[in-house]
Motif scaffolding. Structure first.
Motif, PDB file in Angstrom:
ATOM      1  N   GLU A 268      25.701 -94.788  26.135  1.00  0.00           N
ATOM      2  CA  GLU A 268      25.136 -95.564  25.020  1.00  0.00           C
ATOM      3  C   GLU A 268      24.329 -96.595  24.915  1.00  0.00           C
ATOM      4  N   GLU A 269      24.867 -97.576  25.798  1.00  0.00           N
ATOM      5  CA  GLU A 269      23.911 -98.594  25.963  1.00  0.00           C
ATOM      6  C   GLU A 269      22.597 -98.372  26.629  1.00  0.00           C
ATOM      7  N   THR A 270      22.598 -97.419  27.454  1.00  0.00           N
ATOM      8  CA  THR A 270      21.177 -96.916  28.247  1.00  0.00           C
ATOM      9  C   THR A 270      20.431 -96.471  27.158  1.00  0.00           C
ATOM     10  N   GLU A 271      20.788 -95.646  26.284  1.00  0.00           N
ATOM     11  CA  GLU A 271      20.066 -95.005  25.158  1.00  0.00           C
ATOM     12  C   GLU A 271      19.625 -96.045  24.380  1.00  0.00           C
ATOM     13  N   GLN A 272      20.349 -97.060  23.959  1.00  0.00           N
ATOM     14  CA  GLN A 272      19.887 -98.266  23.180  1.00  0.00           C
ATOM     15  C   GLN A 272      18.902 -99.160  23.720  1.00  0.00           C
ATOM     16  N   ALA A 273      18.934 -99.262  25.249  1.00  0.00           N
ATOM     17  CA  ALA A 273      18.037 -99.980  25.763  1.00  0.00           C
ATOM     18  C   ALA A 273      16.433 -99.305  25.704  1.00  0.00           C
ATOM     19  N   LYS A 274      16.670 -97.949  25.934  1.00  0.00           N
ATOM     20  CA  LYS A 274      15.522 -97.194  25.782  1.00  0.00           C
ATOM     21  C   LYS A 274      14.837 -97.225  24.636  1.00  0.00           C
ATOM     22  N   ALA A 275      15.620 -97.284  23.409  1.00  0.00           N
ATOM     23  CA  ALA A 275      15.185 -97.304  22.293  1.00  0.00           C
ATOM     24  C   ALA A 275      14.568 -98.731  21.790  1.00  0.00           C
ATOM     25  N   GLY A 276      15.031 -99.819  22.199  1.00  0.00           N
ATOM     26  CA  GLY A 276      14.348-101.113  22.259  1.00  0.00           C
ATOM     27  C   GLY A 276      12.932-101.318  23.001  1.00  0.00           C
ATOM     28  N   ALA A 277      12.672-100.353  23.977  1.00  0.00           N
ATOM     29  CA  ALA A 277      11.501-100.404  24.783  1.00  0.00           C
ATOM     30  C   ALA A 277      10.500 -99.380  23.995  1.00  0.00           C
ATOM     31  N   LEU A 278      10.758 -98.725  22.860  1.00  0.00           N
ATOM     32  CA  LEU A 278       9.834 -97.980  22.159  1.00  0.00           C
ATOM     33  C   LEU A 278       8.803 -98.811  21.214  1.00  0.00           C
TER      34      LEU A 278
END
Length: 278
Positions: A268-278
């Motif tokens: 879940e945190e990995t997906e959160q980090a990816k979303a922050g990079a978009l």
């Protein structure tokens, strides 16, 4: 082995956003991590001290053996993470963590695993960005993108500060004035009751002169004894191109190297980090 006078860390997590710089971050299977090497001088104590992790005798000739070794390393790292997070909670009492960046997008490109890990550890991280990222005359847009990215990463706008100073331009060829920058950073550290600073190392990860300037400013504060008592520093490790681009295979290398802190993100945190990079 470590030439820099601060502990050093290597992020492994989401892909870069908006394509200004290439941090060389990779995906490590189900997790993103931040690996920090041992301090090289007193006063740069780490958030979580780790030892080496031995893997035992393994035949490297088969994919199954390699997968087994990788699983053992990840499980061992997860156990150390739990101990590290417990220690970080204790160290965060009465203080906070500050992630010191040069431009909007650094928080996602380089520091997302650290921000999420520190937040999970109860360190209530704040972000201090030392320029508006106006190299292409898009400073106002990029400041808004910074706030949006930090919001996705769980950092409220009240904990995000941008220093938009005319003598601190976003320019890869300009090294910022060390004493000016150190003064501004110290004011923020004292005002926010910061007891842990996370920033770039002497190589700046991507070699950007502004990144390197942050390291020099924090090093100046440390060497002159200007940091508040008990304030620690961790720096992001610059690694060679080979390690930057071997993706999850670098987990094997990183888990065998000495370091001071390790943050492993959940799915879940990995997906959160990816979303922050978009």
């Amino acid at each position: 082995m470590a030439r820099a006078p601060f502990p050093r860390q290597r992020p492994s997590g989401p892909a870069p956003r908006r394509g200004r710089e290439s941090p060389g971050q990779g995906r490590t299977l189900w997790c993103g991590g931040t690996f920090v090497r041992r301090a090289a001088f007193p006063g740069g104590a780490a958030a979580a001290r780790d030892g080496r992790h031995g893997s035992g005798p393994v035949c490297w000739g088969t994919p199954a053996a390699l997968a087994a070794l990788l699983l053992l390393l990840l499980l061992g790292s997860a156990r150390r993470l739990r101990r590290g997070r417990a220690g970080s909670r204790g160290g965060a009492r009465g203080g906070r963590a500050l992630v010191l960046t040069a431009h909007p997008d650094d928080e996602a490109m380089f520091f997302a695993p650290a921000l999420l890990g520190l937040r999970s550890a109860g360190a209530a991280p704040a972000v201090l960005c030392c320029s508006a990222g106006n190299y292409y005359n898009q400073g106002e847009i990029r400041k808004k993108e910074l706030e949006q990215s930090c919001c996705v990463l769980g950092i409220p706008a009240s904990d995000v500060t941008v220093i938009d100073h005319r003598d601190l331009p976003d320019d890869p060829a300009v090294e910022w004035d060390t004493q000016l920058l150190a003064t501004l950073v110290l004011e923020h550290i004292e005002a926010k009751n910061i007891n842990l600073v996370v920033t770039f190392d002497a190589g700046g990860v991507s070699g950007h002169a502004n990144h390197i300037s942050l390291y020099k400013a924090v090093r100046y504060l440390h060497s002159e004894g200007k940091l508040p008592e008990g304030c620690r520093v961790l720096v992001l490790e610059s690694v060679n191109l080979f390690r930057k681009y071997i993706s999850f295979l670098d987990v094997l290398i990183s888990c065998l190297l000495p370091r001071d802190a390790l943050f492993i993100l959940t799915e879940e945190e990995t997906e959160q980090a990816k979303a922050g990079a978009l």
